[in-house]
Design an enzyme around this catalytic site. Structure first.
Site, PDB file in Angstrom:
ATOM      1  CB  ALA A  17       9.124  15.169  -3.469  1.00  0.00           C
ATOM      2  CG  ASN A  82       4.708  11.971  -6.582  1.00  0.00           C
ATOM      3  OD1 ASN A  82       4.739  11.180  -7.514  1.00  0.00           O
ATOM      4  ND2 ASN A  82       5.421  11.791  -5.478  1.00  0.00           N
ATOM      5  CE1 TYR A 141      -1.469   2.974  -5.865  1.00  0.00           C
ATOM      6  CE2 TYR A 141      -1.985   1.879  -7.947  1.00  0.00           C
ATOM      7  CZ  TYR A 141      -1.193   2.737  -7.207  1.00  0.00           C
ATOM      8  OH  TYR A 141      -0.134   3.383  -7.817  1.00  0.00           O
ATOM      9  CB  ALA A 143     -11.375   2.571  -6.706  1.00  0.00           C
ATOM     10  CB  THR A 178       9.536   3.827  -6.532  1.00  0.00           C
ATOM     11  OG1 THR A 178       8.197   3.342  -6.484  1.00  0.00           O
ATOM     12  CG2 THR A 178       9.753   4.638  -7.789  1.00  0.00           C
TER      13      THR A 178
HETATM   14  N1  LIG Z   1       6.206   2.973  -8.687  1.00  0.00           N
HETATM   15  C1  LIG Z   1       5.197   2.570  -9.450  1.00  0.00           C
HETATM   16  O1  LIG Z   1       5.155   1.441  -9.971  1.00  0.00           O
HETATM   17  C2  LIG Z   1       4.093   3.522  -9.745  1.00  0.00           C
HETATM   18  C3  LIG Z   1       3.362   3.316 -10.916  1.00  0.00           C
HETATM   19  C4  LIG Z   1       2.298   4.173 -11.188  1.00  0.00           C
HETATM   20  C5  LIG Z   1       1.998   5.211 -10.327  1.00  0.00           C
HETATM   21  N2  LIG Z   1       2.729   5.391  -9.202  1.00  0.00           N
HETATM   22  C6  LIG Z   1       2.352   6.510  -8.340  1.00  0.00           C
HETATM   23  O2  LIG Z   1       3.439   7.407  -8.236  1.00  0.00           O
HETATM   24  C7  LIG Z   1       3.335   8.140  -7.033  1.00  0.00           C
HETATM   25  C8  LIG Z   1       4.675   8.123  -6.322  1.00  0.00           C
HETATM   26  O3  LIG Z   1       4.927   6.810  -5.888  1.00  0.00           O
HETATM   27  P1  LIG Z   1       6.387   6.158  -5.876  1.00  0.00           P
HETATM   28  O4  LIG Z   1       6.398   5.063  -6.844  1.00  0.00           O
HETATM   29  O5  LIG Z   1       7.409   7.213  -5.975  1.00  0.00           O
HETATM   30  O6  LIG Z   1       6.342   5.499  -4.430  1.00  0.00           O
HETATM   31  P2  LIG Z   1       7.214   5.795  -3.122  1.00  0.00           P
HETATM   32  O7  LIG Z   1       6.617   4.940  -2.062  1.00  0.00           O
HETATM   33  O8  LIG Z   1       8.639   5.636  -3.418  1.00  0.00           O
HETATM   34  O9  LIG Z   1       6.941   7.340  -2.837  1.00  0.00           O
HETATM   35  C9  LIG Z   1       5.752   7.802  -2.307  1.00  0.00           C
HETATM   36  C10 LIG Z   1       6.034   9.013  -1.448  1.00  0.00           C
HETATM   37  O10 LIG Z   1       4.795   9.507  -0.957  1.00  0.00           O
HETATM   38  C11 LIG Z   1       4.986   9.839   0.409  1.00  0.00           C
HETATM   39  N3  LIG Z   1       3.731   9.823   1.130  1.00  0.00           N
HETATM   40  C12 LIG Z   1       2.979   8.738   1.465  1.00  0.00           C
HETATM   41  N4  LIG Z   1       1.929   9.127   2.197  1.00  0.00           N
HETATM   42  C13 LIG Z   1       2.014  10.459   2.320  1.00  0.00           C
HETATM   43  C14 LIG Z   1       1.215  11.440   2.970  1.00  0.00           C
HETATM   44  N5  LIG Z   1       0.120  11.094   3.665  1.00  0.00           N
HETATM   45  N6  LIG Z   1       1.575  12.736   2.886  1.00  0.00           N
HETATM   46  C15 LIG Z   1       2.678  13.091   2.223  1.00  0.00           C
HETATM   47  N7  LIG Z   1       3.484  12.213   1.601  1.00  0.00           N
HETATM   48  C16 LIG Z   1       3.151  10.914   1.647  1.00  0.00           C
HETATM   49  C17 LIG Z   1       5.939   8.772   0.927  1.00  0.00           C
HETATM   50  O11 LIG Z   1       6.556   9.161   2.139  1.00  0.00           O
HETATM   51  C18 LIG Z   1       6.908   8.681  -0.228  1.00  0.00           C
HETATM   52  O12 LIG Z   1       7.958   9.604  -0.109  1.00  0.00           O
HETATM   53  C19 LIG Z   1       2.208   7.489  -6.245  1.00  0.00           C
HETATM   54  O13 LIG Z   1       1.037   8.257  -6.378  1.00  0.00           O
HETATM   55  C20 LIG Z   1       2.041   6.139  -6.911  1.00  0.00           C
HETATM   56  O14 LIG Z   1       0.743   5.638  -6.763  1.00  0.00           O
HETATM   57  C21 LIG Z   1       3.781   4.588  -8.900  1.00  0.00           C
HETATM   58  C1  LIG Z   2       3.278  -7.846  -6.389  1.00  0.00           C
HETATM   59  C2  LIG Z   2       2.491  -6.715  -5.875  1.00  0.00           C
HETATM   60  C3  LIG Z   2       2.527  -5.570  -6.791  1.00  0.00           C
HETATM   61  C4  LIG Z   2       2.381  -4.349  -6.003  1.00  0.00           C
HETATM   62  C5  LIG Z   2       2.477  -3.209  -6.925  1.00  0.00           C
HETATM   63  C6  LIG Z   2       2.590  -2.010  -6.138  1.00  0.00           C
HETATM   64  C7  LIG Z   2       2.374  -0.836  -6.613  1.00  0.00           C
HETATM   65  C8  LIG Z   2       2.119  -0.548  -7.997  1.00  0.00           C
HETATM   66  C9  LIG Z   2       1.652   0.611  -8.303  1.00  0.00           C
HETATM   67  C10 LIG Z   2       1.461   1.024  -9.707  1.00  0.00           C
HETATM   68  O1  LIG Z   2       0.696   2.191  -9.743  1.00  0.00           O
HETATM   69  C11 LIG Z   2       0.805  -0.032 -10.526  1.00  0.00           C
HETATM   70  C12 LIG Z   2       1.075   0.294 -11.937  1.00  0.00           C
HETATM   71  C13 LIG Z   2       0.525  -0.312 -12.887  1.00  0.00           C
HETATM   72  C14 LIG Z   2      -0.502  -1.350 -12.715  1.00  0.00           C
HETATM   73  C15 LIG Z   2      -1.277  -1.408 -13.963  1.00  0.00           C
HETATM   74  C16 LIG Z   2      -1.648  -2.467 -14.513  1.00  0.00           C
HETATM   75  C17 LIG Z   2      -1.470  -3.788 -13.963  1.00  0.00           C
HETATM   76  C18 LIG Z   2      -2.205  -4.710 -14.853  1.00  0.00           C
HETATM   77  C19 LIG Z   2      -2.534  -5.908 -14.114  1.00  0.00           C
HETATM   78  C20 LIG Z   2      -2.899  -6.977 -15.059  1.00  0.00           C
HETATM   79  O2  LIG Z   2      -2.258  -7.121 -16.110  1.00  0.00           O
HETATM   80  O3  LIG Z   2      -3.829  -7.695 -14.649  1.00  0.00           O
END
Ligand SMILES: NC(=O)c1ccc[n+]([C@@H]2O[C@H](COP(=O)([O-])OP(=O)(O)OC[C@H]3O[C@@H](n4cnc5c(N)ncnc54)[C@H](O)[C@@H]3O)[C@@H](O)[C@H]2O)c1
Ligand SMILES: CCCCC/C=C\C=C\[C@H](O)C/C=C\C/C=C\CCCC(=O)O
Length: 387
Positions: A17, A82, A141, A143, A178
């Protein structure tokens, strides 16, 4: 990184967080007026906020941390798993953080919540839209995020979990603004160019949009086993009407003004009338209708999602074919429509009839570098630079 916070009689843990969604979730809880104490690698010098380090990948560190929270606050009511990364080059690390640590965090929380004299608790695991659909550029990712949903939904079915009033739910955001989506992609995804294109075709959400869904699922006492998708254009999925008995709002919806007037004036007979069979029947009918509409909406959303997936795969197919070909490539719209239809059927769409002109328009919209040409009865799609 781990965050602990204590909210009006409740204690919660949020992993990862320091920034991004975890930070936004924490801030939203703070805004609700709760006293907060949390931990991370950095140190926030605020009365309400404190950070301590923890890498959720390190089993002992995570367990010790969780135990410290219990030592300090006696309890944990809410566990938010998270922390997450996306790095296909480091796929094992990705799975370790996104899935293994989520399993570990959930088990730690469950073990604790199971032993706390039936006060239950909430475990909220952050998955992704990638948890419910294939994403060609980040299979590991994807998976890991599918795994989070499978794990959470399976535990949610356990009679032991339900008996102890533990709730396990998942949040599945689409692309959100983010750090995870920033920086260089070249080493993090397969086919960065296509990945960027796919991502740009989605509307990016602000963290507030996800936080709003987060707060809703947090407050939903009927959220065990829920998988809430969060996208910019749709409502949050699986928002059920949790009324367990007819309520005033139910009566308002069926417009039973007479009964409502009596109820609001405190009429005791009316209070009983609220449960009169014909009133009940009307409320239940109205609720059934609402649920049917919701089911239909959810069905439409599912179909839209399948269409998005099949279309994205066609886009991938275009670019892969072009990349692997020395010569210019030409695609017959009829063939593409056939592939698209086949894929929709595989994905489980019951009515996969494809309107080819609409498909052509969608493809041209997704890939402006294409052009359509008519040759006899065929419509052909090709890259402008190949013409
Ligand atoms: N941003 C998106 O598009 C998106 C979409 C869907 C899901 N998510 C998910 O939301 C969650 C939060 O991601 P975000 O978008 O805020 O990304 P972010 O990179 O801004 O935040 C991720 C946080 O996790 C921490 N972290 C990473 N490895 C860690 C570890 N080993 N131990 C403890 N903390 C750790 C990082 O330091 C960072 O503060 C993730 O699980 C991500 O997969 C993000
Ligand atoms: C350009 C590189 C993109 C990197 C994206 C990084 C992180 C994204 C994390 C999110 O969890 C992804 C969220 C949604 C993805 C879901 C669907 C994508 C659909 C892809 C498609 O339409 O083929």
């Amino acid at each position: 990184m781990i965050t602990i916070f204590n909210m009006t009689g409740k204690v919660a843990v949020v992993t990862g967080a320091a920034r991004g969604l975890g930070r936004a979730f924490t801030e939203a809880l703070l805004k609700r007026g709760d006293k907060v104490c949390f931990c991370d690698v950095d140190n926030f010098g605020d009365d309400n906020v404190q950070f301590l380090p923890c890498d959720v990948r390190k089993d002992q560190e995570f367990t010790d941390f969780f135990n410290r929270v219990i030592q300090k606050y006696n309890t944990v009511d809410i566990m938010i798993n998270n922390a997450g990364i996306l790095n296909e080059n480091q796929w094992r690390k990705t799975v370790d953080i996104n899935l293994t640590a989520v399993i570990h965090g959930s088990l730690l929380a469950m073990e604790h919540m199971r032993n706390r004299s039936n006060s239950g608790g909430l475990i909220l695991n952050v998955s992704s839209l990638a948890g419910v659909m294939p994403v060609s550029f980040c299979p590991a990712y994807t998976a890991s995020k599918h795994g989070v949903i499978g794990f959470s939904r399976s535990w949610a079915l356990q009679p032991e979990v339900r008996k102890n009033r533990i709730r396990i739910a998942c949040l599945c955001p689409s692309f959100t603004d983010t750090d995870i989506i920033k920086g260089t992609y070249d080493s993090r995804v397969h086919g960065p160019e296509l990945a960027r294109r796919v991502m740009n075709s989605y509307e990016l959400m602000v963290t507030d949009r996800v936080t709003e869904a987060f707060l809703r699922i947090l407050d939903d006492l009927d959220n065990n086993g829920k998988v809430m998708m969060v996208t910019p254009t749709r409502g949050n999925d699986n928002d059920n009407d949790n009324e367990t008995e007819p309520t005033i709002s139910g009566l308002c919806r069926i417009q039973d003004k007479q009964l409502l007037a009596k109820l609001s004036s405190g009429d005791v007979i009316a209070q009983k009338m609220k449960y009169h069979p014909s009133c009940l029947a009307a409320v239940y009918r109205e609720r059934a209708k609402k649920r049917q509409t919701e089911a239909e909406n959810s069905c439409t959303q599912e179909k839209n999602m399948m269409k998005e997936t099949a279309l994205a795969e066609l886009v991938t197919y275009f670019f892969e074919t072009r990349r692997n070909s020395e010569e210019s490539v030409v695609f017959r719209l009829a063939d593409l429509a056939y592939l698209y239809e086949e894929r929709l059927t595989q994905l489980g769409s019951s009515s996969a009839q494809v309107h080819s002109t609409r498909l052509r328009d969608k493809l041209l919209q997704k890939m402006p570098e294409l052009e359509a040409h008519t040759k006899g009865r065929d419509v052909l799609l090709m890259f402008k630079k190949d013409i």
